[in-house]
Design a protein around this motif. Structure first.
Motif, PDB file in Angstrom:
ATOM      1  N   MET A   1     -35.955 -33.430  81.386  1.00  0.00           N
ATOM      2  CA  MET A   1     -35.883 -32.115  82.010  1.00  0.00           C
ATOM      3  C   MET A   1     -36.541 -32.173  83.384  1.00  0.00           C
ATOM      4  SD  MET A   1     -34.225 -30.351  79.800  1.00  0.00           S
ATOM      5  CE  MET A   1     -34.487 -28.625  80.165  1.00  0.00           C
ATOM      6  N   PRO A   2     -36.047 -31.399  84.346  1.00  0.00           N
ATOM      7  CA  PRO A   2     -36.508 -31.507  85.742  1.00  0.00           C
ATOM      8  C   PRO A   2     -38.007 -31.371  85.920  1.00  0.00           C
ATOM      9  CG  PRO A   2     -34.530 -30.170  85.615  1.00  0.00           C
ATOM     10  CD  PRO A   2     -34.951 -30.432  84.205  1.00  0.00           C
ATOM     11  N   ASN A   3     -38.616 -30.356  85.326  1.00  0.00           N
ATOM     12  CA  ASN A   3     -40.042 -30.133  85.546  1.00  0.00           C
ATOM     13  C   ASN A   3     -40.890 -31.249  84.951  1.00  0.00           C
ATOM     14  OD1 ASN A   3     -39.558 -27.760  86.933  1.00  0.00           O
ATOM     15  ND2 ASN A   3     -39.696 -26.488  85.103  1.00  0.00           N
ATOM     16  N   LEU A   4     -40.477 -31.742  83.783  1.00  0.00           N
ATOM     17  CA  LEU A   4     -41.204 -32.862  83.173  1.00  0.00           C
ATOM     18  C   LEU A   4     -41.123 -34.105  84.062  1.00  0.00           C
ATOM     19  CD1 LEU A   4     -40.272 -32.610  79.384  1.00  0.00           C
ATOM     20  CD2 LEU A   4     -42.554 -32.413  80.369  1.00  0.00           C
ATOM     21  N   LEU A   5     -39.947 -34.382  84.597  1.00  0.00           N
ATOM     22  CA  LEU A   5     -39.785 -35.534  85.481  1.00  0.00           C
ATOM     23  C   LEU A   5     -40.649 -35.393  86.729  1.00  0.00           C
ATOM     24  CD1 LEU A   5     -35.906 -36.001  85.230  1.00  0.00           C
ATOM     25  CD2 LEU A   5     -37.653 -37.462  84.208  1.00  0.00           C
ATOM     26  N   SER A   6     -40.702 -34.185  87.265  1.00  0.00           N
ATOM     27  CA  SER A   6     -41.510 -33.952  88.468  1.00  0.00           C
ATOM     28  C   SER A   6     -42.993 -34.016  88.165  1.00  0.00           C
ATOM     29  CB  SER A   6     -41.158 -32.589  89.073  1.00  0.00           C
ATOM     30  OG  SER A   6     -39.815 -32.553  89.492  1.00  0.00           O
ATOM     31  N   GLU A   7     -43.390 -33.426  87.043  1.00  0.00           N
ATOM     32  CA  GLU A   7     -44.810 -33.370  86.685  1.00  0.00           C
ATOM     33  C   GLU A   7     -45.408 -34.762  86.551  1.00  0.00           C
ATOM     34  OE1 GLU A   7     -47.645 -31.593  83.068  1.00  0.00           O
ATOM     35  OE2 GLU A   7     -45.513 -31.062  83.177  1.00  0.00           O
ATOM     36  N   TYR A   8     -44.634 -35.670  85.985  1.00  0.00           N
ATOM     37  CA  TYR A   8     -45.152 -37.025  85.759  1.00  0.00           C
ATOM     38  C   TYR A   8     -44.582 -38.044  86.760  1.00  0.00           C
ATOM     39  CZ  TYR A   8     -46.930 -35.103  81.403  1.00  0.00           C
ATOM     40  OH  TYR A   8     -47.610 -34.345  80.467  1.00  0.00           O
ATOM     41  N   LEU A  10     -41.529 -39.158  87.477  1.00  0.00           N
ATOM     42  CA  LEU A  10     -40.733 -40.151  86.756  1.00  0.00           C
ATOM     43  C   LEU A  10     -39.301 -40.284  87.269  1.00  0.00           C
ATOM     44  CD1 LEU A  10     -41.837 -39.348  83.087  1.00  0.00           C
ATOM     45  CD2 LEU A  10     -42.528 -41.311  84.460  1.00  0.00           C
ATOM     46  N   HIS A  11     -38.976 -39.674  88.386  1.00  0.00           N
ATOM     47  CA  HIS A  11     -37.594 -39.683  88.853  1.00  0.00           C
ATOM     48  C   HIS A  11     -37.042 -41.095  89.048  1.00  0.00           C
ATOM     49  CE1 HIS A  11     -38.428 -35.427  89.723  1.00  0.00           C
ATOM     50  NE2 HIS A  11     -37.119 -35.265  89.674  1.00  0.00           N
ATOM     51  N   THR A  12     -37.800 -41.938  89.746  1.00  0.00           N
ATOM     52  CA  THR A  12     -37.313 -43.291  90.037  1.00  0.00           C
ATOM     53  C   THR A  12     -37.156 -44.103  88.766  1.00  0.00           C
ATOM     54  OG1 THR A  12     -38.369 -43.268  92.220  1.00  0.00           O
ATOM     55  CG2 THR A  12     -37.775 -45.426  91.290  1.00  0.00           C
ATOM     56  N   GLN A  13     -38.187 -44.082  87.910  1.00  0.00           N
ATOM     57  CA  GLN A  13     -38.131 -44.860  86.669  1.00  0.00           C
ATOM     58  C   GLN A  13     -37.008 -44.378  85.756  1.00  0.00           C
ATOM     59  OE1 GLN A  13     -40.755 -43.494  88.112  1.00  0.00           O
ATOM     60  NE2 GLN A  13     -42.681 -44.594  87.671  1.00  0.00           N
ATOM     61  N   ALA A  14     -36.871 -43.041  85.669  1.00  0.00           N
ATOM     62  CA  ALA A  14     -35.834 -42.489  84.800  1.00  0.00           C
ATOM     63  C   ALA A  14     -34.439 -42.874  85.292  1.00  0.00           C
ATOM     64  CB  ALA A  14     -35.967 -40.972  84.731  1.00  0.00           C
ATOM     65  N   LYS A  15     -34.230 -42.842  86.597  1.00  0.00           N
ATOM     66  CA  LYS A  15     -32.906 -43.178  87.137  1.00  0.00           C
ATOM     67  C   LYS A  15     -32.587 -44.653  86.934  1.00  0.00           C
ATOM     68  CE  LYS A  15     -30.045 -42.405  91.225  1.00  0.00           C
ATOM     69  NZ  LYS A  15     -30.000 -41.756  92.557  1.00  0.00           N
ATOM     70  N   LEU A  16     -33.553 -45.515  87.202  1.00  0.00           N
ATOM     71  CA  LEU A  16     -33.334 -46.946  87.001  1.00  0.00           C
ATOM     72  C   LEU A  16     -33.048 -47.260  85.538  1.00  0.00           C
ATOM     73  CD1 LEU A  16     -36.134 -48.442  89.305  1.00  0.00           C
ATOM     74  CD2 LEU A  16     -33.648 -48.540  89.691  1.00  0.00           C
ATOM     75  N   GLY A  17     -33.821 -46.639  84.651  1.00  0.00           N
ATOM     76  CA  GLY A  17     -33.619 -46.877  83.226  1.00  0.00           C
ATOM     77  C   GLY A  17     -32.264 -46.388  82.754  1.00  0.00           C
ATOM     78  N   ALA A  18     -31.877 -45.189  83.191  1.00  0.00           N
ATOM     79  CA  ALA A  18     -30.599 -44.624  82.763  1.00  0.00           C
ATOM     80  C   ALA A  18     -29.418 -45.455  83.259  1.00  0.00           C
ATOM     81  CB  ALA A  18     -30.477 -43.189  83.263  1.00  0.00           C
ATOM     82  N   MET A  19     -29.489 -45.953  84.499  1.00  0.00           N
ATOM     83  CA  MET A  19     -28.388 -46.722  85.048  1.00  0.00           C
ATOM     84  C   MET A  19     -28.284 -48.111  84.425  1.00  0.00           C
ATOM     85  SD  MET A  19     -27.058 -44.486  86.954  1.00  0.00           S
ATOM     86  CE  MET A  19     -25.757 -45.492  87.674  1.00  0.00           C
ATOM     87  N   ALA A  20     -29.412 -48.628  83.952  1.00  0.00           N
ATOM     88  CA  ALA A  20     -29.407 -49.970  83.355  1.00  0.00           C
ATOM     89  C   ALA A  20     -29.011 -49.958  81.880  1.00  0.00           C
ATOM     90  CB  ALA A  20     -30.791 -50.608  83.509  1.00  0.00           C
ATOM     91  N   ARG A  32     -28.943 -33.042  78.848  1.00  0.00           N
ATOM     92  CA  ARG A  32     -28.193 -34.068  79.597  1.00  0.00           C
ATOM     93  C   ARG A  32     -27.763 -33.523  80.959  1.00  0.00           C
ATOM     94  NH1 ARG A  32     -22.315 -35.970  77.616  1.00  0.00           N
ATOM     95  NH2 ARG A  32     -21.984 -33.773  78.058  1.00  0.00           N
ATOM     96  N   GLN A  33     -27.253 -32.306  80.961  1.00  0.00           N
ATOM     97  CA  GLN A  33     -26.810 -31.692  82.207  1.00  0.00           C
ATOM     98  C   GLN A  33     -27.951 -31.582  83.215  1.00  0.00           C
ATOM     99  OE1 GLN A  33     -25.109 -27.727  81.728  1.00  0.00           O
ATOM    100  NE2 GLN A  33     -25.827 -27.154  83.784  1.00  0.00           N
ATOM    101  N   ARG A  34     -29.103 -31.104  82.783  1.00  0.00           N
ATOM    102  CA  ARG A  34     -30.235 -30.913  83.684  1.00  0.00           C
ATOM    103  C   ARG A  34     -30.808 -32.254  84.143  1.00  0.00           C
ATOM    104  NH1 ARG A  34     -31.130 -27.951  86.618  1.00  0.00           N
ATOM    105  NH2 ARG A  34     -33.216 -27.075  86.278  1.00  0.00           N
ATOM    106  N   PHE A  35     -30.803 -33.247  83.257  1.00  0.00           N
ATOM    107  CA  PHE A  35     -31.281 -34.590  83.597  1.00  0.00           C
ATOM    108  C   PHE A  35     -30.413 -35.175  84.715  1.00  0.00           C
ATOM    109  CE2 PHE A  35     -31.281 -39.213  82.983  1.00  0.00           C
ATOM    110  CZ  PHE A  35     -32.635 -39.500  82.854  1.00  0.00           C
ATOM    111  N   CYS A  36     -29.101 -35.094  84.542  1.00  0.00           N
ATOM    112  CA  CYS A  36     -28.175 -35.656  85.535  1.00  0.00           C
ATOM    113  C   CYS A  36     -28.266 -34.911  86.863  1.00  0.00           C
ATOM    114  CB  CYS A  36     -26.748 -35.614  85.001  1.00  0.00           C
ATOM    115  SG  CYS A  36     -26.458 -36.733  83.612  1.00  0.00           S
TER     116      CYS A  36
END
Length: 560
Positions: A1-8, A10-20, A32-36
């Motif tokens: 979720m957007p706020n959780l990603l921002s709070e910690y 995690l944007h870069t790590q989450a994107k790299l992990g999701a793409m790999a 899923r919609q909000r994550f993407c």
């Protein structure tokens, strides 16, 4: 979720992990919609898989009465519950605000929050918390792992979270028959509530709408009627075992669903070792079913205790009296099982942790395999080793092919390994294709009741002459076959043993078109068994073996 990603951050790590990743799992479509959107990526390969309720809690009327008595909540009053670490994301301040409205406007609504409060938030809200508690209608319990009783005591769950992808607390509430009120667009829960009529959703951030939705469900007769439906719904939707199995299938797409059916009659003394070996399998199993044929020892209680020790689910099915119909029990087991493969693990046997992995790998390594089995060690009543494998018996029977692992057409295996004697010495060493086994059991029907010794042999033949598939074999002795002192040889049913071998020979001759030489081999084997069983009764085995050099027949457990 957007706020959780921002709070910690995690944007870069989450994107790299999701793409790999080969697959990304989300509990619902909205997360899923909000994550993407947050990461500005497109995950067409993502999977929607609602998480399971790992605690598997259930409603308890006794716990409900106990908690309500503890806090002085009348039976006619309503209890609104919140659970979790109380911070801004969880909306504890909103929970407090909603409680304040009801405390002022009604005298029959109580509020309870279970969980610690974030220190900074506690400092800001301290006066409001104290005021609410002073009313006698707002209660707070610190961190508590035993939350089941609080869900049971409540009537409505207030999910005041501003952002929560798919919180376990909502599943736990529904599992106890409690409807959930949530803010729309806070995560995946609101869509689930709408789809299954498991609660209501309020406009995001609108406290007035939230309290109106809460007010609308405060009706005891309706809540009481709906509770059983919600409990049943949660059981179907939030099975943790099914969730874990689905995750395994995603991680290993080739993984097969295996049902383990432990069949038992008065084998309590061996159950620890048997269930230890089942639960220790390196290959994941979809389910473990325990079938007890009216045991008069402590088998059922002990099996349940062992499963609890492993924190494993064991479905126990029991006859009140001994039916003495092992193949009817097998059919019940196969019918109840839901796996693609089935392993009938007799309760007195044992095996290596790699048994399933090795046998299933062999079965999956070729097309159209109907059943697979491994070599076995022989052990006695105490578990002491009698022989490290069956290789000497295979050689004596002329089945040199079983000296090495392999896969053979059913017709070839039948002629080489079943036409004279049954060289699959122990059913616990076998993994079956469930549909093939069930079809064979039904084709044989009640006729299997007439077999006391060779019924498994009859069943192997039925499958392999009907399915026209293949047999896979692993030459490693991964199964441990327990041979008892009170086996067939010593149980005064020698004639029945001989009669069943003779009957099998006739069926084999008809089904396989055996030639004269193969029929002669059958007769030679039958005579050797007759001689052996005759001498067994006079306790002159040593003389017989010395004079005729006969390999002892493998004593089989009676199928009665």
């Amino acid at each position: 979720m957007p706020n959780l990603l921002s709070e910690y951050n995690l944007h870069t790590q989450a994107k790299l992990g999701a793409m790999a990743a080969r697959n990304v799992v989300f509990p619902a479509a909205y997360p899923r919609q909000r994550f993407c959107e947050s990461l500005q990526i497109d995950l067409n390969f993502a999977t929607i898989l609602p998480q399971g309720n790992y605690k598997e809690i259930t409603y308890s009327a006794l716990s409900r009465a106990e908690v309500r008595a503890r806090f002085g909540i009348p039976d006619a009053a309503f209890l609104v519950l919140g659970v979790g670490f109380a911070d801004v994301r969880k909306g504890f301040d909103l929970f407090l605000q909603i409680s304040r409205y009801f405390i002022k406007s009604r005298d029959d609504v109580y509020f309870l929050w279970v969980g610690e409060i974030q220190p900074l938030l506690r400092a800001h809200l301290n006066i409001e918390i104290q005021t609410a508690q002073a009313s006698g209608r707002f209660f707070r319990v610190g961190f508590n792992d035993d939350v089941e009783k609080y869900y049971s005591a409540s009537d409505v769950y207030a999910l005041t979270s501003r952002e929560d992808p798919y919180p376990t607390v909502a599943m736990e509430a529904i599992a106890c028959g409690v409807p959930v009120i949530a803010f729309d667009k806070s995560g995946g829960t609101p869509d689930m509530l709408r789809k299954y009529a498991a609660g209501l959703s309020a406009e995001y951030g609108n406290v007035e709408d939230f309290r109106d939705k809460l007010l609308s469900v405060l009706h005891h007769p309706t809540l009481a009627v709906d509770r059983p439906r919600l409990v049943t719904l949660a059981s179907a939707l939030f099975s943790f075992a099914h969730y874990a199995q689905d995750l395994l299938w995603l991680a290993q797409p080739g993984l097969k669903a295996v049902s383990v059916c432990v069949v038992n009659y008065n084998y309590a003394r061996y159950l620890q070792q048997r269930l230890d070996s089942v639960f220790a399998q390196s290959y994941p199993v979809a389910e473990v079913l325990f079938f007890d044929d009216g045991s008069n020892d402590e088998s059922r209680t002990l099996a349940a205790t062992i499963a609890k020790t492993y924190d494993r689910k064991l479905q126990i099915m029991a006859n009140l009296q001994n039916a003495a119909q092992v193949f009817a029990q097998w059919e019940n087991a196969v019918t109840a099982a839901r796996g693609e493969y089935i392993w009938i693990a007799e309760a007195d046997d044992d095996c290596d942790p790699q048994f399933l992995s090795r046998v299933i790998a062999a079965m999956e390594g070729a097309d159209d395999v109907t059943l697979g089995f491994s070599d076995s060690q022989m052990i006695d009543d105490t578990g002491a080793l009698i022989a490290p494998n069956y290789q000497s018996h295979y050689r004596e029977a002329g089945a040199s092919m079983l000296g090495n692992s392999g896969v053979w057409p059913a017709s070839e295996f039948t002629k080489q390994c079943l036409s004279v004697q049954n060289l699959i010495y122990n059913v616990s060493a076998v993994v079956w294709r469930r549909d093939a086994l069930l079809a064979a059991l039904r084709r044989c029907g009640d006729s299997l009741r007439d077999w006391a010794v060779a019924g498994d042999w009859r069943l192997y033949l039925e499958i392999l002459t009907h399915e026209k598939g293949r047999v896979a074999y692993v030459a490693e002795p991964l199964n441990r076959h327990r041979r008892h002192k009170d086996s067939i040889v010593g149980r005064a049913i020698a004639q029945q043993h001989i009669d069943e071998i003779q009957k099998m020979h006739e069926i084999l001759a008809e089904k396989c078109g055996l030639d004269a030489a193969e029929r002669a081999n059958q007769q030679n084997y039958l005579r050797s068994v007759q001689n052996l069983l005759s001498v067994s009764k006079t306790e002159n085995k040593h003389h017989l073996r010395a004079s005729h050099k006969i390999k002892p027949v493998i004593a089989r457990k009676p199928k009665v």
